[in-house]
Design a protein around this motif. Sequence first.
Motif, PDB file in Angstrom:
ATOM      1  N   LEU A  96       0.833  -1.211   0.000  1.00  0.00           N
ATOM      2  CA  LEU A  96       0.000   0.000   0.000  1.00  0.00           C
ATOM      3  C   LEU A  96       0.866   1.260   0.000  1.00  0.00           C
ATOM      4  O   LEU A  96       0.483   2.280  -0.570  1.00  0.00           O
ATOM      5  N   GLY A  97       2.021   1.187   0.648  1.00  0.00           N
ATOM      6  CA  GLY A  97       2.941   2.317   0.655  1.00  0.00           C
ATOM      7  C   GLY A  97       2.381   3.524   1.383  1.00  0.00           C
ATOM      8  O   GLY A  97       1.512   3.421   2.258  1.00  0.00           O
ATOM      9  N   SER A  98       2.862   4.689   1.005  1.00  0.00           N
ATOM     10  CA  SER A  98       2.466   5.921   1.687  1.00  0.00           C
ATOM     11  C   SER A  98       1.057   6.358   1.335  1.00  0.00           C
ATOM     12  O   SER A  98       0.508   7.261   1.960  1.00  0.00           O
ATOM     13  N   ARG A  99       0.469   5.718   0.328  1.00  0.00           N
ATOM     14  CA  ARG A  99      -0.879   6.121  -0.087  1.00  0.00           C
ATOM     15  C   ARG A  99      -1.908   5.774   0.974  1.00  0.00           C
ATOM     16  O   ARG A  99      -2.913   6.457   1.113  1.00  0.00           O
ATOM     17  N   GLY A 100      -1.662   4.678   1.691  1.00  0.00           N
ATOM     18  CA  GLY A 100      -2.607   4.277   2.736  1.00  0.00           C
ATOM     19  C   GLY A 100      -3.823   3.612   2.141  1.00  0.00           C
ATOM     20  O   GLY A 100      -3.785   2.454   1.732  1.00  0.00           O
TER      21      GLY A 100
END
Length: 258
Positions: A96-100
């Motif tokens: 998911l990374g920093s996108r959340g």
Amino acid sequence: LDSATIGMISVGVVLVLLLGEIDLSIGSVSGVGGSILAVLLVYQGWPLATAILAAVAAGLAIGVFYGLLYTRFGVPSFVMTLAGLLAFLGLQLSILGSRGTVNLPVNSWLVDFANFKYLPPVVSYVLATAAGVVYFVSRAATIRRRTAATLSAPSIRSVAIRAVLIAAAVAAGAYYLNIDRGIGWMPLLWVLTIVLVDLVLRRTTWGRHVFAVGGNEEAARRAGIAVNRVYISVFALSSLFAALGGVLAAARLQSVAQ
């Protein structure tokens, strides 16, 4: 609708429990499956079918990895799946990374399938009748085989009564649900999956091997059963169903989040 997502995950867990083992990581694996689907579909622009296959394939690969750890290195299922619970939760966060949060397209067929697709009332009653008919036909065939082998068997009359009661019970449930929106396609998929897995377990050589290994591994090995293959296949199916449940959960929630 909500029970179908958890229920699909539980189908695979049943297989592991039949072997006397446990899989503690199904929640994390389902999260990985849903995250892969969402990222590939929304950010990578993959076709829906390909994204679903990729998510399910990831679950299958995780299960094969578990099976190899268990059969080749003797790692207890409790230990390796507890480690997997933490590791694959971290993998989900990494995907998911920093996108959340990743929101699925509202016009996606998968979202429509999980939230707004219902059987017409007439079809639900036809399925209720079919359930009783299929039960009667299968049981009648079993009775004929047992009678031909001079084994004890229940009477056709008792089977017919049970078939009518099954059809009536399913029809009553369909009637109650049809008061509102009806029977959803996703719960129907879950129920059909249960029926299919049950038939595979009871009617195929692989299914009998699963029961045999779960009952007595050493006896199964001495009987010529490929015990390691059974373990690998069962762990693979457990994680596959977990990933599939994650895909359905993402569709039901219309998003995937940390």
